[in-house]
Enzyme design. Structure first.
Site, short mmCIF file in Angstrom:
data_model
loop_
_atom_site.label_atom_id
_atom_site.label_comp_id
_atom_site.label_asym_id
_atom_site.label_seq_id
_atom_site.Cartn_x
_atom_site.Cartn_y
_atom_site.Cartn_z
CG ASP A 266 -27.85 -3.44 -3.76
OD1 ASP A 266 -26.71 -3.22 -3.34
OD2 ASP A 266 -28.60 -4.29 -3.26
CG ASP A 367 -30.03 -4.44 1.62
OD1 ASP A 367 -29.99 -3.75 0.59
OD2 ASP A 367 -29.10 -5.21 1.97
#
Length: 449
Positions: A266, A367
Site C-alpha cells: 500500500d 483498509d
C-alpha cells in the site's frame, strides 16, 4: 408551415386589446437606471475617503507593510484553525465506521464458531501450513503471501488500465458482480450460521425474502442512489463480510505475513510516482470524476442525493412557471419573481452544502477489510484474550489518527494501512507474548494491580 393554435390566438388578441395606443411608461426601467445611478454616486462618495486615506498612506511604507503582514498572519491563522477543525471532524467521521466494522467482526468471531473453524483455504493460498516444521511453515506462509500480493497487484493494474481507457461499463459490471456475491451469497452464509448459533428457526422462503430485500436495497444504495447513511452502512457490512471470509480461509501464519506485506504494498502503490493506486487517484482528479463508490467509503455524498432533490425542485419551479395565468400579467410577474427567488435560494443552499461535501474524507474499503482482519485474527488466535484484541483495536485507531494528521499536513492522498497495521502487529505480538503471560501469572497467584 407552423401555425399557432386557436387558444393562443385568442390570448394574443386579449393581450393586445388591453394595450393602449399611447406608448406606455417604463417605470421599472427608469427606476432601475435611477437606482443604479444612485448606487454609483453613493459608491463614489464612499470611495472618496478611502482614496484620500490611501493617498495619505502611500508615503508611509511601514504602515502598508505592517497591514500586509497582519493580513497574511490572519489568513494563516484562519487556515490553521480550519485545518484543525476539519481534521478533528474527519477523525470522528472515520472512527465511527472503522469501529463499527471491527465490532461486527469481533462479535461474530466470538459468538459464531463457523468463522474460526479451519476447513479449507483460499485458492490464492495453495500452500498448507499443517506441518510441525517451523521453517517449512514459514516458507509456505511467505509463498502464500507472494501469490496473494501478486494477485492484488495484477488486479489493481488491470483496474487502473480499464479506468484509464474509460472502460466504465466493464468496471461497473465487475463491481456489480462482486457486490451481488457479497450481498446475496455471503449474506446467506452469514445469516445461516448466525441462526444456527443462536438456535433461531426460520423457513427458507422467509430467509430468501429477507436476503432479497437486503441485497436489492444494497445494490441500489451502492451503485445508484440512496441515503448517505444507508450507503455507508452497506459498505461497512460488505467490508465485515469480506474480512470474515479472509479470517476463516487464510492460514494463521500466512495472515500475519500478508498483513505486513500488504502495508508495504500500500505504501509503494500510493506514494510511488508510477504506483497503480496513485495513478488511479490522479486520473480521477484530472477528469474531475469521483472514484467508484463500491471501492471507497466516503463521509460525504459522492453521487449526492441532493442532485435528485434539486432536480425535483427545479421541476416544481418549472411547473409553476408553466402554469402561470396568462390573462393576469400581475399574477404572472409575481409568480415568476417567486420562482426566481426560490431558484436562487435553492442554488444558494446547494452552494452552501457543496463545501462540506467536498471536505468529506474518503477511505478505501480495503483498509476497512484489513483493519478488521487484524482485529479478528487477534480475537480468534490469541487464546480468547481480550487484552490482545483491545490492544490491536487501540493500535489501529492510533495509526488512523496519525495518518489523518499527516493527511492534514501534506494535503494529498496517503496510504492508510502502513501506520495502523504496523502498530497493530507490534501491539499484537507484544501483548500476546509479554502482557498476556504476565496477566495469567498474576491471576494464578491471585495478585491484582
Amino acid at each position: 408551415m407552423i401555425k399557432l393554435s386557436d387558444s393562443e390566438d385568442e390570448e394574443c388578441n386579449e393581450r393586445t386589446s388591453l394595450i393602449t395606443s399611447e406608448s406606455p411608461p417604463l417605470p421599472s426601467y427608469q427606476d432601475g437606471v435611477q437606482a443604479s445611478e444612485g448606487l454609483e454616486t453613493s459608491y463614489h462618495r464612499e470611495r472618496q475617503p478611502d482614496s484620500t486615506q490611501n493617498n495619505e498612506d502611500v508615503p508611509n511604507g511601514r504602515t502598508s507593510g505592517a497591514d500586509a503582514y497582519n493580513s497574511e498572519t490572519t489568513v494563516e491563522n484562519e487556515e490553521e484553525e480550519l485545518t484543525l477543525k476539519y481534521g478533528a471532524r474527519h477523525v470522528i467521521m472515520l472512527f465511527v465506521p472503522v469501529t463499527l466494522c471491527m465490532v461486527v467482526v469481533v462479535a461474530t468471531i466470538k459468538s459464531v464458531s463457523f468463522y474460526t473453524e479451519k476447513d479449507g483455504q483460499l485458492i490464492y493460498t495453495p500452500f498448507s501450513e499443517d506441518t510441525t516444521s517451523v521453517g517449512e511453515r514459514l516458507l509456505n506462509s511467505v509463498l502464500n503471501t507472494l501469490i496473494m500480493i501478486s494477485v492484488i497487484l495484477v488486479m489493481t493494474i488491470f483496474l487502473v488500465l480499464l479506468y484509464k481507457y474509460r472502460c466504465y461499463k466493464f468496471i461497473h459490471g465487475w463491481l456489480i458482480l462482486s457486490s451481488l456475491m457479497l450481498l446475496f451469497m455471503f449474506t446467506y452464509i452469514y445469516l445461516s450460521e448466525v441462526f444456527k448459533t443462536y438456535n433461531i428457526a426460520m423457513d427458507y422462503p422467509t430467509l430468501f425474502m429477507v436476503i432479497w430485500n437486503f441485497g436489492a436495497v444494497g445494490m441500489i444504495c451502492i451503485h445508484w442512489k440512496g441515503p448517505l447513511q444507508l450507503q455507508q452502512a452497506y459498505l461497512i457490512m460488505i467490508s465485515a463480510l469480506m474480512a470474515l471470509v479472509f479470517i476463516k480461509y487464510l492460514p494463521e501464519w500466512s495472515a500475519w505475513v500478508i498483513l505486513g506485506a500488504i502495508s508495504v504494498y500500500d505504501l509503494l502503490a500510493v506514494l510511488c510516482p508510477k504506483g497503480p493506486l496513485r495513478m488511479l487517484v490522479e486520473t480521477a482528479q484530472e477528469r474531475n470524476e469521483p472514484i467508484f463508490p463500491a471501492l471507497i467509503y466516503s463521509s460525504a455524498m459522492m453521487w449526492t442525493v441532493g442532485m435528485a432533490d434539486s432536480a425535483t425542485a427545479d421541476g416544481r419551479m418549472n411547473q409553476q412557471v408553466q402554469h402561470i395565468d396568462r390573462n393576469t400579467p400581475e399574477g404572472a410577474n409575481s409568480t415568476v419573481e417567486d420562482a426566481a427567488e426560490t431558484r436562487i435560494q435553492t442554488q444558494s443552499n446547494l452552494s452552501s452544502e457543496d463545501p462540506d461535501e467536498e471536505r468529506g474524507v474518503k477511505l478505501g474499503l480495503g483498509d476497512f477489510i484489513f483493519y478488521s482482519v487484524l482485529v479478528g485474527k487477534a480475537a480468534a488466535t490469541a487464546s480468547g484474550d481480550w487484552n490482545t484484541t483491545l490492544a490491536c483495536f487501540v493500535a489501529i485507531l492510533i495509526g488512523l489518527c496519525l495518518t489523518l494528521l499527516l493527511l492534514a499536513v501534506f494535503k494529498k492522498a496517503l496510504p492508510a494501512l502502513p501506520i495502523s497495521i504496523t502498530f497493530g502487529l507490534i501491539f499484537y505480538f507484544s501483548t500476546d507474548n509479554i502482557v498476556r503471560p504476565f496477566m495469567d501469572t498474576l491471576a494464578s497467584h491471585q495478585m491484582y494491580i
